[in-house]
Scaffold this motif. Sequence first.
Motif, mmCIF file in Angstrom:
data_model
loop_
_atom_site.group_PDB
_atom_site.id
_atom_site.type_symbol
_atom_site.label_atom_id
_atom_site.label_comp_id
_atom_site.label_asym_id
_atom_site.label_seq_id
_atom_site.Cartn_x
_atom_site.Cartn_y
_atom_site.Cartn_z
ATOM 1 N N GLY A 131 0.786 -1.223 0.000
ATOM 2 C CA GLY A 131 0.000 0.000 0.000
ATOM 3 C C GLY A 131 0.817 1.270 0.000
ATOM 4 O O GLY A 131 0.251 2.373 0.027
ATOM 5 N N SER A 132 2.159 1.145 -0.002
ATOM 6 C CA SER A 132 3.005 2.335 -0.039
ATOM 7 C C SER A 132 2.809 3.067 -1.355
ATOM 8 O O SER A 132 2.466 2.463 -2.379
ATOM 9 N N PRO A 133 3.019 4.386 -1.349
ATOM 10 C CA PRO A 133 2.908 5.141 -2.605
ATOM 11 C C PRO A 133 3.850 4.589 -3.668
ATOM 12 O O PRO A 133 4.936 4.076 -3.360
ATOM 13 N N LYS A 134 3.456 4.679 -4.921
ATOM 14 C CA LYS A 134 4.277 4.184 -6.020
ATOM 15 C C LYS A 134 5.598 4.930 -6.122
ATOM 16 O O LYS A 134 6.554 4.431 -6.718
ATOM 17 N N THR A 135 5.641 6.130 -5.559
ATOM 18 C CA THR A 135 6.882 6.908 -5.602
ATOM 19 C C THR A 135 7.922 6.400 -4.599
ATOM 20 O O THR A 135 9.064 6.858 -4.626
ATOM 21 N N CYS A 136 7.518 5.487 -3.713
ATOM 22 C CA CYS A 136 8.481 4.848 -2.808
ATOM 23 C C CYS A 136 9.152 3.710 -3.585
ATOM 24 O O CYS A 136 8.756 2.542 -3.478
ATOM 25 N N LEU A 137 10.139 4.064 -4.371
ATOM 26 C CA LEU A 137 10.746 3.114 -5.301
ATOM 27 C C LEU A 137 11.685 2.153 -4.573
ATOM 28 O O LEU A 137 12.185 2.436 -3.481
ATOM 29 N N THR A 138 11.939 1.013 -5.233
ATOM 30 C CA THR A 138 12.854 0.015 -4.675
ATOM 31 C C THR A 138 13.962 -0.381 -5.647
ATOM 32 O O THR A 138 14.962 -0.953 -5.220
ATOM 33 N N SER A 139 13.806 -0.124 -6.941
ATOM 34 C CA SER A 139 14.785 -0.551 -7.936
ATOM 35 C C SER A 139 15.533 0.648 -8.513
ATOM 36 O O SER A 139 14.911 1.633 -8.933
ATOM 37 N N ASP A 140 16.878 0.544 -8.497
ATOM 38 C CA ASP A 140 17.731 1.591 -9.054
ATOM 39 C C ASP A 140 17.372 2.954 -8.448
ATOM 40 O O ASP A 140 17.132 3.929 -9.140
ATOM 41 N N VAL A 141 17.369 2.998 -7.119
ATOM 42 C CA VAL A 141 16.902 4.177 -6.389
ATOM 43 C C VAL A 141 18.059 5.121 -6.102
ATOM 44 O O VAL A 141 19.135 4.688 -5.682
ATOM 45 N N ARG A 142 17.836 6.375 -6.328
ATOM 46 C CA ARG A 142 18.760 7.420 -5.878
ATOM 47 C C ARG A 142 18.175 7.999 -4.586
ATOM 48 O O ARG A 142 17.199 8.745 -4.622
ATOM 49 N N LEU A 143 18.721 7.596 -3.441
ATOM 50 C CA LEU A 143 18.193 8.056 -2.160
ATOM 51 C C LEU A 143 18.308 9.573 -2.047
ATOM 52 O O LEU A 143 19.300 10.173 -2.478
ATOM 53 N N GLN A 144 17.289 10.174 -1.445
ATOM 54 C CA GLN A 144 17.249 11.615 -1.259
ATOM 55 C C GLN A 144 17.596 11.962 0.189
ATOM 56 O O GLN A 144 17.423 11.141 1.088
ATOM 57 N N PRO A 145 18.099 13.176 0.421
ATOM 58 C CA PRO A 145 18.359 13.585 1.811
ATOM 59 C C PRO A 145 17.056 13.690 2.589
ATOM 60 O O PRO A 145 15.976 13.834 2.012
ATOM 61 N N PHE A 181 4.505 7.846 4.207
ATOM 62 C CA PHE A 181 3.381 6.935 4.031
ATOM 63 C C PHE A 181 2.198 7.564 4.766
ATOM 64 O O PHE A 181 2.000 7.342 5.943
ATOM 65 N N GLY A 182 1.411 8.368 4.079
ATOM 66 C CA GLY A 182 0.346 9.107 4.752
ATOM 67 C C GLY A 182 0.948 10.207 5.609
ATOM 68 O O GLY A 182 1.810 10.957 5.176
ATOM 69 N N GLU A 183 0.507 10.271 6.869
ATOM 70 C CA GLU A 183 1.030 11.300 7.773
ATOM 71 C C GLU A 183 2.335 10.855 8.438
ATOM 72 O O GLU A 183 3.023 11.665 9.041
ATOM 73 N N ALA A 184 2.642 9.574 8.350
ATOM 74 C CA ALA A 184 3.882 9.058 8.930
ATOM 75 C C ALA A 184 4.780 8.558 7.793
ATOM 76 O O ALA A 184 4.570 8.880 6.623
#
Length: 403
Positions: A131-145, A181-184
Amino acid sequence: MSDVDPRLRDRFAAYRAETVTRIASPGPEQARRTLRLRRRRTAVAVAVTAVALAVAPIVAHGALRDDGSLPTPAETGAPTGTPSTTTPAPTPSSPPTPDVTTSTSPAAPDGRISRAQLLAARVDLPAWPAGSPKTCLTSDVRLQPSSRTDYVSVLTDVELRYTDLDDDGATETVALVACRFGEASAKQLVAFDRDRQGRIVTMARVVGTGEGLDDITDAAVTAEGEVRAQVADIQPCCSMRSYWAQQQWRTYRWTGDGFTQSDGPRSFGTDPRLTDLVLTGGDLVLGPADAGGKRPGTLTLTVTNRGPVDVAKVGFAELSFVGALTKADSSICRPWQEADESGTSCRTAGLRSGERRTYTFHLLVDPAELDQPSVRAVHFDDQDRHWQDLTYRDNRVDVRVVS
């Protein structure tokens, strides 16, 4: 002379002949005889010399024997069964050379990764909760600060930790990543390493939210390669207070295929800081209206502390939605103040576990604004922090107008 060697008898015979020849009178015949004898003597001398050379060692050895006899050719060595005194000492053998095997395996790559390197790389992440947003990627991810507040995978501000997780002699990195993920936010503690080419790779998730916990607040490692995670049963958001969360340290260890919990509590259970307040009553008795249409009223409420914790102060939330408290109740509600984030406008003396008390409030009520009001009893500690209730439903009553 029968015991003399035949070769010696021939030598003696030649000697006699030579002697006789020297004694005979001279003449041609004597000259020829002398010449023949000299030739024979020369031949015999050669033969005797050869025999002497062959016999001399045997005679010499026989002189060493006690009986003076000559040994047969088969007796040239030590007698059978008699230890030889001339056997050479054995040559000491060299000590065996230890079988040292030199490892040809290359050293494990260094998995110590800095925050800047992790933010600059592209990595694969373990799956986020369903149920996580689709923008919470898992493949070839560039982590953000962590300053990013939108719904993307971020590297939190929790300090990176380093230890040898898989016992390969090299260090690996543990980092806390999150995605709103929502408010958290969904969170997971992830172990990273490097491959032989120096690229950053993901080992596995150590622990994540949704696995019997709602928050991860800190991390640590041990020299033995274990990961310690500080986890919580609540991830405060909205109007939740941060101190409501129960926190625990749990320990995890690499198994070769992933991480498993090896120490620490496995569940939270009931929060030992909470109690069960029960509120009853709720009858509102109104008097005649004044010139402005407002009516005086009395509201009777009873609070019981069913325990197990003593309550330092009892608050009444949403009381202001019924009416304005009069100064006559200043002995009940001290100090007078505006409603706080819990909606409480009145705080009074506390209740020990098992204690009960009845309160009568005097209010000035505007009947036109009464819209199915309710009142809730609230637990406050000695630091004026309000707490949740073990059974939320029974610490609230609806207000009923009875006249």
